[in-house]
Design a protein around this motif. Structure first.
Motif, PDB file in Angstrom:
ATOM      1  N   HIS A   1     -11.048   8.882   7.466  1.00  0.00           N
ATOM      2  CA  HIS A   1      -9.751   8.195   7.604  1.00  0.00           C
ATOM      3  C   HIS A   1      -8.725   9.101   8.281  1.00  0.00           C
ATOM      4  O   HIS A   1      -7.995   8.662   9.190  1.00  0.00           O
ATOM      5  CB  HIS A   1      -9.245   7.765   6.227  1.00  0.00           C
ATOM      6  CG  HIS A   1     -10.012   6.624   5.627  1.00  0.00           C
ATOM      7  ND1 HIS A   1     -10.314   5.479   6.317  1.00  0.00           N
ATOM      8  CD2 HIS A   1     -10.528   6.447   4.377  1.00  0.00           C
ATOM      9  CE1 HIS A   1     -10.987   4.643   5.541  1.00  0.00           C
ATOM     10  NE2 HIS A   1     -11.129   5.209   4.361  1.00  0.00           N
TER      11      HIS A   1
ATOM     12  N   LEU B   1      -4.889  -1.744   1.482  1.00  0.00           N
ATOM     13  CA  LEU B   1      -4.928  -1.080   2.786  1.00  0.00           C
ATOM     14  C   LEU B   1      -6.182  -1.445   3.575  1.00  0.00           C
ATOM     15  O   LEU B   1      -6.152  -1.483   4.814  1.00  0.00           O
ATOM     16  CB  LEU B   1      -4.855   0.432   2.596  1.00  0.00           C
ATOM     17  CG  LEU B   1      -3.516   0.971   2.075  1.00  0.00           C
ATOM     18  CD1 LEU B   1      -3.616   2.452   1.766  1.00  0.00           C
ATOM     19  CD2 LEU B   1      -2.404   0.723   3.098  1.00  0.00           C
ATOM     20  N   GLU B   2      -7.279  -1.713   2.884  1.00  0.00           N
ATOM     21  CA  GLU B   2      -8.485  -2.163   3.570  1.00  0.00           C
ATOM     22  C   GLU B   2      -8.250  -3.523   4.233  1.00  0.00           C
ATOM     23  O   GLU B   2      -8.676  -3.759   5.380  1.00  0.00           O
ATOM     24  CB  GLU B   2      -9.645  -2.254   2.576  1.00  0.00           C
ATOM     25  CG  GLU B   2     -10.971  -2.663   3.193  1.00  0.00           C
ATOM     26  CD  GLU B   2     -11.515  -1.632   4.160  1.00  0.00           C
ATOM     27  OE1 GLU B   2     -12.266  -2.026   5.074  1.00  0.00           O
ATOM     28  OE2 GLU B   2     -11.175  -0.441   4.014  1.00  0.00           O
TER      29      GLU B   2
ATOM     30  N   VAL C   1      -1.744   3.539   8.533  1.00  0.00           N
ATOM     31  CA  VAL C   1      -2.663   2.918   7.566  1.00  0.00           C
ATOM     32  C   VAL C   1      -3.882   3.808   7.278  1.00  0.00           C
ATOM     33  O   VAL C   1      -4.236   4.033   6.115  1.00  0.00           O
ATOM     34  CB  VAL C   1      -3.085   1.518   8.062  1.00  0.00           C
ATOM     35  CG1 VAL C   1      -4.218   0.960   7.199  1.00  0.00           C
ATOM     36  CG2 VAL C   1      -1.899   0.574   8.030  1.00  0.00           C
ATOM     37  N   PRO C   2      -4.567   4.386   8.281  1.00  0.00           N
ATOM     38  CA  PRO C   2      -5.711   5.272   7.956  1.00  0.00           C
ATOM     39  C   PRO C   2      -5.298   6.498   7.154  1.00  0.00           C
ATOM     40  O   PRO C   2      -6.060   6.961   6.297  1.00  0.00           O
ATOM     41  CB  PRO C   2      -6.253   5.652   9.344  1.00  0.00           C
ATOM     42  CG  PRO C   2      -5.764   4.604  10.277  1.00  0.00           C
ATOM     43  CD  PRO C   2      -4.434   4.186   9.746  1.00  0.00           C
TER      44      PRO C   2
ATOM     45  N   THR D   1      -7.927   7.795  -1.084  1.00  0.00           N
ATOM     46  CA  THR D   1      -9.339   8.116  -1.337  1.00  0.00           C
ATOM     47  C   THR D   1      -9.469   9.478  -2.005  1.00  0.00           C
ATOM     48  O   THR D   1     -10.327   9.684  -2.875  1.00  0.00           O
ATOM     49  CB  THR D   1     -10.122   8.094  -0.021  1.00  0.00           C
ATOM     50  OG1 THR D   1      -9.964   6.814   0.607  1.00  0.00           O
ATOM     51  CG2 THR D   1     -11.605   8.337  -0.267  1.00  0.00           C
TER      52      THR D   1
ATOM     53  N   GLN E   1      -4.993   5.462   3.631  1.00  0.00           N
ATOM     54  CA  GLN E   1      -6.326   5.283   3.050  1.00  0.00           C
ATOM     55  C   GLN E   1      -6.953   6.631   2.675  1.00  0.00           C
ATOM     56  O   GLN E   1      -7.563   6.765   1.608  1.00  0.00           O
ATOM     57  CB  GLN E   1      -7.228   4.552   4.053  1.00  0.00           C
ATOM     58  CG  GLN E   1      -6.896   3.077   4.220  1.00  0.00           C
ATOM     59  CD  GLN E   1      -7.794   2.399   5.238  1.00  0.00           C
ATOM     60  OE1 GLN E   1      -7.747   2.706   6.429  1.00  0.00           O
ATOM     61  NE2 GLN E   1      -8.623   1.489   4.769  1.00  0.00           N
TER      62      GLN E   1
ATOM     63  N   LEU F   1      -6.156   0.962  -2.304  1.00  0.00           N
ATOM     64  CA  LEU F   1      -7.246   0.995  -1.331  1.00  0.00           C
ATOM     65  C   LEU F   1      -7.662  -0.398  -0.907  1.00  0.00           C
ATOM     66  O   LEU F   1      -7.965  -0.643   0.276  1.00  0.00           O
ATOM     67  CB  LEU F   1      -8.444   1.742  -1.922  1.00  0.00           C
ATOM     68  CG  LEU F   1      -8.302   3.264  -2.057  1.00  0.00           C
ATOM     69  CD1 LEU F   1      -9.480   3.853  -2.801  1.00  0.00           C
ATOM     70  CD2 LEU F   1      -8.178   3.914  -0.678  1.00  0.00           C
ATOM     71  N   ASP F   2      -7.667  -1.338  -1.833  1.00  0.00           N
ATOM     72  CA  ASP F   2      -8.023  -2.712  -1.507  1.00  0.00           C
ATOM     73  C   ASP F   2      -6.995  -3.333  -0.562  1.00  0.00           C
ATOM     74  O   ASP F   2      -7.354  -3.997   0.432  1.00  0.00           O
ATOM     75  CB  ASP F   2      -8.133  -3.532  -2.797  1.00  0.00           C
ATOM     76  CG  ASP F   2      -8.559  -4.964  -2.523  1.00  0.00           C
ATOM     77  OD1 ASP F   2      -9.651  -5.165  -1.970  1.00  0.00           O
ATOM     78  OD2 ASP F   2      -7.782  -5.883  -2.853  1.00  0.00           O
TER      79      ASP F   2
ATOM     80  N   GLY G   1       0.809  -1.212   0.000  1.00  0.00           N
ATOM     81  CA  GLY G   1       0.000   0.000   0.000  1.00  0.00           C
ATOM     82  C   GLY G   1       0.846   1.267   0.000  1.00  0.00           C
ATOM     83  O   GLY G   1       0.527   2.244  -0.692  1.00  0.00           O
TER      84      GLY G   1
ATOM     85  N   ALA H   1      -6.148  -2.888   7.279  1.00  0.00           N
ATOM     86  CA  ALA H   1      -6.923  -2.334   8.386  1.00  0.00           C
ATOM     87  C   ALA H   1      -7.760  -3.413   9.067  1.00  0.00           C
ATOM     88  O   ALA H   1      -7.874  -3.444  10.310  1.00  0.00           O
ATOM     89  CB  ALA H   1      -7.827  -1.209   7.871  1.00  0.00           C
TER      90      ALA H   1
END
Length: 340
Positions: free
Chosen positions: A109, A50-51, A82-83, A90, A86, A47-48, A20, A54
């Motif tokens: 985030h 990092l999701e 991590v947030p 985004t 994200q 994004l995938d 990520g 998380a």
């Protein structure tokens, strides 16, 4: 045995985090437009990843509110970012119809990241307010819609201070990066390296939240103006009123009538079509003329020229006769009386 192989195939948390982070760096350093297919594919993939990271952090319960920053392992500090990653990815999504949703999600985030850093006292900063739709918050936001000069000066000073700290952090990170990434740094330098990264992202997140709040305000005002224009256009339109004149007495009313006496009988387009049909329109500024008109004009021109030639001959003949007469009659001829 199969279950053990499946566990080995699952991505590890360090791999997800590193993937990520690399995708975010590639998106920010890309020379292609943000809306291009290549950049957007990296955004969605990042994004995938990092999701998933998380979700794994939530399952592992790696960070607890019951421990202090010193109790977190140096190698685990990086997962606090991590947030923030994200939120940054985004913001890179390009979809005008979902722009407001993306802004709100990115703000969540960034707020999540700042809340964690504020709880662990990573740095000294003021946590931005959350967007709660309550009457108290609406009243407060309306009261601070027009900040005073003191507030604006303090905000400007805070931005200058954040910029100075950002430059210092980036300079220190550049000196520690090679040692940490090569694995030659000890635990103290690794801890300092990730703490500096966290402080850098704290400044970035605060600036992004300020930008997001301004853009959300603009988008909502735009939507409200669209709704107002739509409701105004949906109202029943009045039929056009006929022209009329006001009269002072009954005599004028009888003369001019109830309405304007000279109402238009055709539109401009009808008038143009009618005149074009009869050939009465000028052609590029020169009026059209029939062949008979051309012949008549030519005959008039010839007659005028012939008349001018005849007048010239008669004038010449009179001048010659006058010259001959002056030759045979000297000056004073015939005036012989009273000459003593």
């Amino acid at each position: 045995m199969a279950a053990g192989e499946d566990e080995l195939l699952l991505p590890r948390l360090p791999d997800l985090f590193e993937t990520g982070r690399l995708l975010l760096d590639e998106v920010e350093a890309a020379t292609e437009p943000t809306g291009s297919r290549i950049v957007q594919d990296k955004v969605f993939k990042g994004l995938d990843v990092l999701e998933k990271a998380a979700e794994m952090l939530s399952q592992l319960d790696l960070f607890s509110r019951n421990e202090d920053l010193e109790e977190i392992a140096s190698s685990d500090l990086k997962y606090l970012m991590v947030p923030a990653f994200q939120g940054a990815l985004t913001m890179k999504q390009v979809n005008p119809s979902k722009r407001l949703d993306h802004l709100q999600l990115a703000r969540e985030h960034f707020i999540n990241f700042l809340t964690q850093c504020h709880y662990y006292h990573v740095a000294e900063f003021e946590l931005p307010q959350t967007k709660n739709k309550t009457p108290e918050n609406n009243t407060a936001s309306s009261s601070i819609a027009y900040p005073s000069l003191v507030t604006m000066a303090s905000q400007r000073q805070a931005k200058i201070e954040r910029y100075r700290q950002k430059k210092e952090v980036e300079h220190r990170l550049s000196t520690l990066k090679s040692a940490v990434e090569s694995g030659q740094a000890d635990d103290e330098y690794i801890r300092e390296y990730y703490l500096l990264h966290l402080r850098r992202w704290i400044g970035i997140s605060i600036e992004e939240i300020e930008s997001i709040d301004q853009e959300i305000k603009i988008l909502r005002e735009k939507d409200s103006s669209k709704e107002a224009s739509t409701s105004h256009s949906s109202l029943q339109e009045r039929p056009p009123m006929k022209p009329f004149i006001l009269t002072r007495n009954m005599a004028q009313a009888k003369v001019f009538g109830a309405g304007y006496p000279s109402l238009a009988s055709m539109t401009v387009s009808d008038w143009y079509d009618q005149h074009r049909k009869y050939g009465a329109l000028p052609d590029q500024g020169i009026a059209k003329a029939t062949s008979a008109e051309f012949r008549r004009a030519a005959q008039q021109q010839e007659d005028q020229e012939q008349k001018e030639e005849d007048d010239d001959e008669q004038t010449l003949h009179r001048a010659r006769e006058w010259d001959d007469w002056k030759d045979t009659h000297p000056r004073g001829y015939g005036n012989r009386q009273n000459m003593g």
